[in-house]
Each structure stands twice: as C-alpha cells, then as structure tokens.
Design a protein around this motif. Structure first.
Motif, mmCIF file in Angstrom:
data_model
loop_
_atom_site.group_PDB
_atom_site.id
_atom_site.type_symbol
_atom_site.label_atom_id
_atom_site.label_comp_id
_atom_site.label_asym_id
_atom_site.label_seq_id
_atom_site.Cartn_x
_atom_site.Cartn_y
_atom_site.Cartn_z
ATOM 1 N N VAL A 57 -21.005 45.057 -82.465
ATOM 2 C CA VAL A 57 -22.160 45.852 -82.023
ATOM 3 C C VAL A 57 -22.517 45.481 -80.583
ATOM 4 O O VAL A 57 -22.807 46.362 -79.756
ATOM 5 C CB VAL A 57 -23.364 45.635 -82.968
ATOM 6 N N ASP A 58 -22.489 44.178 -80.266
ATOM 7 C CA ASP A 58 -22.781 43.739 -78.898
ATOM 8 C C ASP A 58 -21.757 44.287 -77.908
ATOM 9 O O ASP A 58 -22.102 44.684 -76.793
ATOM 10 C CB ASP A 58 -22.821 42.214 -78.810
ATOM 11 N N PHE A 59 -20.484 44.316 -78.311
ATOM 12 C CA PHE A 59 -19.443 44.879 -77.454
ATOM 13 C C PHE A 59 -19.678 46.374 -77.212
ATOM 14 O O PHE A 59 -19.550 46.852 -76.087
ATOM 15 C CB PHE A 59 -18.056 44.698 -78.064
ATOM 16 N N LYS A 60 -20.021 47.094 -78.287
ATOM 17 C CA LYS A 60 -20.296 48.527 -78.123
ATOM 18 C C LYS A 60 -21.464 48.745 -77.174
ATOM 19 O O LYS A 60 -21.419 49.636 -76.316
ATOM 20 C CB LYS A 60 -20.579 49.178 -79.480
ATOM 21 N N ASP A 61 -22.515 47.950 -77.324
ATOM 22 C CA ASP A 61 -23.671 48.051 -76.438
ATOM 23 C C ASP A 61 -23.262 47.765 -74.994
ATOM 24 O O ASP A 61 -23.657 48.480 -74.076
ATOM 25 C CB ASP A 61 -24.763 47.072 -76.886
ATOM 26 N N LEU A 62 -22.450 46.741 -74.802
ATOM 27 C CA LEU A 62 -22.003 46.400 -73.458
ATOM 28 C C LEU A 62 -21.147 47.518 -72.872
ATOM 29 O O LEU A 62 -21.295 47.871 -71.701
ATOM 30 C CB LEU A 62 -21.239 45.072 -73.459
ATOM 31 N N LEU A 63 -20.258 48.092 -73.669
ATOM 32 C CA LEU A 63 -19.433 49.194 -73.172
ATOM 33 C C LEU A 63 -20.293 50.391 -72.755
ATOM 34 O O LEU A 63 -20.023 51.029 -71.733
ATOM 35 C CB LEU A 63 -18.405 49.614 -74.226
ATOM 36 N N PRO A 124 -15.697 35.098 -72.766
ATOM 37 C CA PRO A 124 -15.348 34.890 -71.358
ATOM 38 C C PRO A 124 -16.084 35.824 -70.404
ATOM 39 O O PRO A 124 -15.526 36.256 -69.409
ATOM 40 C CB PRO A 124 -13.859 35.182 -71.354
ATOM 41 N N PHE A 125 -17.333 36.136 -70.672
ATOM 42 C CA PHE A 125 -18.040 37.144 -69.891
ATOM 43 C C PHE A 125 -18.930 36.599 -68.774
ATOM 44 O O PHE A 125 -19.385 37.370 -67.940
ATOM 45 C CB PHE A 125 -18.899 38.017 -70.815
ATOM 46 N N GLU A 126 -19.198 35.297 -68.745
ATOM 47 C CA GLU A 126 -20.126 34.754 -67.757
ATOM 48 C C GLU A 126 -19.688 35.080 -66.336
ATOM 49 O O GLU A 126 -20.508 35.371 -65.462
ATOM 50 C CB GLU A 126 -20.268 33.228 -67.884
ATOM 51 N N GLN A 154 -15.969 49.807 -53.769
ATOM 52 C CA GLN A 154 -15.298 48.625 -54.311
ATOM 53 C C GLN A 154 -15.952 48.181 -55.618
ATOM 54 O O GLN A 154 -15.266 47.746 -56.551
ATOM 55 C CB GLN A 154 -15.325 47.495 -53.283
ATOM 56 N N PHE A 155 -17.265 48.305 -55.678
ATOM 57 C CA PHE A 155 -18.012 47.960 -56.890
ATOM 58 C C PHE A 155 -17.563 48.854 -58.047
ATOM 59 O O PHE A 155 -17.382 48.388 -59.169
ATOM 60 C CB PHE A 155 -19.504 48.101 -56.618
ATOM 61 N N GLU A 156 -17.359 50.140 -57.785
ATOM 62 C CA GLU A 156 -16.866 51.063 -58.823
ATOM 63 C C GLU A 156 -15.526 50.594 -59.372
ATOM 64 O O GLU A 156 -15.308 50.628 -60.590
ATOM 65 C CB GLU A 156 -16.718 52.474 -58.258
ATOM 66 N N ALA A 157 -14.632 50.180 -58.484
ATOM 67 C CA ALA A 157 -13.317 49.689 -58.926
ATOM 68 C C ALA A 157 -13.471 48.436 -59.780
ATOM 69 O O ALA A 157 -12.786 48.273 -60.803
ATOM 70 C CB ALA A 157 -12.428 49.415 -57.718
ATOM 71 N N GLU A 158 -14.374 47.562 -59.379
ATOM 72 C CA GLU A 158 -14.622 46.327 -60.142
ATOM 73 C C GLU A 158 -15.198 46.656 -61.524
ATOM 74 O O GLU A 158 -14.836 46.036 -62.528
ATOM 75 C CB GLU A 158 -15.586 45.432 -59.355
ATOM 76 N N ILE A 159 -16.074 47.644 -61.574
ATOM 77 C CA ILE A 159 -16.663 48.049 -62.853
ATOM 78 C C ILE A 159 -15.576 48.604 -63.770
ATOM 79 O O ILE A 159 -15.567 48.325 -64.975
ATOM 80 C CB ILE A 159 -17.784 49.089 -62.635
ATOM 81 N N GLU A 160 -14.663 49.365 -63.218
ATOM 82 C CA GLU A 160 -13.562 49.926 -64.031
ATOM 83 C C GLU A 160 -12.693 48.800 -64.596
ATOM 84 O O GLU A 160 -12.296 48.827 -65.766
ATOM 85 C CB GLU A 160 -12.729 50.891 -63.193
ATOM 86 N N GLU A 161 -12.424 47.799 -63.772
ATOM 87 C CA GLU A 161 -11.659 46.640 -64.243
ATOM 88 C C GLU A 161 -12.421 45.925 -65.361
ATOM 89 O O GLU A 161 -11.846 45.527 -66.381
ATOM 90 C CB GLU A 161 -11.401 45.681 -63.087
ATOM 91 N N PHE A 162 -13.721 45.781 -65.189
ATOM 92 C CA PHE A 162 -14.568 45.138 -66.205
ATOM 93 C C PHE A 162 -14.579 45.956 -67.494
ATOM 94 O O PHE A 162 -14.559 45.407 -68.586
ATOM 95 C CB PHE A 162 -15.979 44.953 -65.658
ATOM 96 N N ALA A 167 -13.076 46.411 -73.087
ATOM 97 C CA ALA A 167 -12.405 47.181 -74.136
ATOM 98 C C ALA A 167 -11.316 46.344 -74.799
ATOM 99 O O ALA A 167 -11.152 46.386 -76.027
ATOM 100 C CB ALA A 167 -11.822 48.470 -73.556
ATOM 101 N N ASP A 168 -10.586 45.574 -74.010
ATOM 102 C CA ASP A 168 -9.560 44.689 -74.586
ATOM 103 C C ASP A 168 -10.199 43.622 -75.471
ATOM 104 O O ASP A 168 -9.684 43.309 -76.550
ATOM 105 C CB ASP A 168 -8.735 44.025 -73.477
ATOM 106 N N GLN A 169 -11.313 43.054 -75.022
ATOM 107 C CA GLN A 169 -12.013 42.055 -75.830
ATOM 108 C C GLN A 169 -12.547 42.678 -77.119
ATOM 109 O O GLN A 169 -12.531 42.048 -78.177
ATOM 110 C CB GLN A 169 -13.167 41.432 -75.033
ATOM 111 N N TYR A 170 -13.015 43.920 -77.036
ATOM 112 C CA TYR A 170 -13.497 44.632 -78.223
ATOM 113 C C TYR A 170 -12.354 44.831 -79.220
ATOM 114 O O TYR A 170 -12.513 44.580 -80.419
ATOM 115 C CB TYR A 170 -14.095 45.982 -77.812
ATOM 116 N N LYS A 171 -11.198 45.245 -78.735
ATOM 117 C CA LYS A 171 -10.037 45.439 -79.614
ATOM 118 C C LYS A 171 -9.628 44.124 -80.266
ATOM 119 O O LYS A 171 -9.291 44.086 -81.451
ATOM 120 C CB LYS A 171 -8.863 46.026 -78.837
#
Length: 183
Positions: A57-63, A124-126, A154-162, A167-171
């Motif tokens: 649920v926390d992962f979904k909220d974060l996504l 590993p989110f800190e 650049q921030f947009e690109a970083e957000i996409e990487e995040f 999503a990988d951590q959620y999986k």
C-alpha cells in the motif's frame, strides 16, 4: 484382614493411577506447549503478511505521489517556459497553461509530499528523498530562468528514473509478500 496379595494389588492400583494421572498431565502440558508454539508461529506469519500488505500500500501511494510530482514539475516547467517566452517577445501565455501560483504551489506541494512518503518507507529510499530535495534547491537557486527550466528538465528525468526504481521495488515486494523472513 489384608493379606499380601490384596495389599500388593491395592498399592499397584494406586501407583498405576498416580503414574497414569502424571502421564495424562504431562501429555496435556506437551499438547498445550505445541498449540502455543503453533499459535505464535501463525501470529508471526499473519504479522508478516500484514506488514507486506502495508508495504505494498505504501509503494502504491508513493507511485501515485511520484506521478503527481512528475505532472507538477511538467506543469511548472511549461509555465516557466511560457513566462520566459512572453518576457522575450510580446506573446501572451495561453489560457490552458496553469497560473503561476497554481503551478508553483502544485510543484512545491508535490515535492514535499513525495519526500514525506519516501521518508516513511525504509531503505533503499532515503537516498531518493535527498535527491528530490537537492533538485528542488537546484531549481530554487538557479541563476536565471533558462537555468531554472534546464534544472526542471533534468529533474523530470530524475523523477522518471525514480519511478522505475520504485516500480521495481514494488514488483520485488509483490513477489516477496507472504514469504517468511529468511526463505
């Protein structure tokens, strides 16, 4: 009155009753211990499942917050680009572009709510909370509008990487849920 055979039978009966009662008590005690261990194991497994579900649920909220952040950064960057364009030439900012206050407040609110969601999760989110704060401050201290717009790109690109990382951590959490620790 009592002969030896009657006395032996009486004593044997009493000894048998005492031993049988003791065996019965030991059996009940062993059974209760086994049930208690089983119950504790079931409770631990249930707590583990609850924790895994809560983490999902926390992962979904974060996504969702990451998507909101990305959208807010895009709206804010578009607003800044239109402001830059209108300051160079005499072009009016289109009506479909968010107002300056709306774009900036949405951007800042998304940055801080995303950071809060990240800080509520464990490793590993800190590192990502720090990165988002750093990108926000890079924009904030940009020398001019052009540099600020570049930082937002650049921030947009970083957000996409995040987003991909989350999503990988959620999986990973989805495949690990319900698995006892150490298996």
């Amino acid at each position: 009155m009592w002969d030896a055979s009657d006395l032996i039978t009486l004593i044997a009966g009493l000894v048998g009753a005492v031993i049988g009662g003791a065996i019965s008590l030991v059996g009940q005690w062993i059974s209760a211990e086994h049930q208690e261990r089983s119950q504790r194991r079931e409770w631990a497994e249930e707590r583990s499942r609850w924790a895994a579900e809560r983490r999902l649920v926390d992962f979904k909220d974060l996504l969702e917050r990451i998507e909101t952040l990305k959208s807010a950064v895009v709206k804010f960057r578009i607003r800044k680009a239109h402001e830059r364009r209108s300051s160079i030439s005499d072009h009016a900012i289109p009506e479909h572009v968010a107002s300056g206050d709306e774009a900036r407040s949405g951007f800042e609110e998304a940055v801080w709510s995303t950071r809060l969601s990240i800080l509520l999760l464990e490793a590993p989110f800190e590192n990502w909370a720090t990165k988002i704060k750093d990108w926000y401050f890079k924009w904030y201290i940009a020398d001019d509008e052009d540099e600020g717009i570049e930082v937002l790109l650049q921030f947009e690109a970083e957000i996409e990487e995040f987003r991909h990382f989350t999503a990988d951590q959620y999986k990973l959490a989805l495949t690990d849920r319900g698995q006892p620790k150490g298996s």
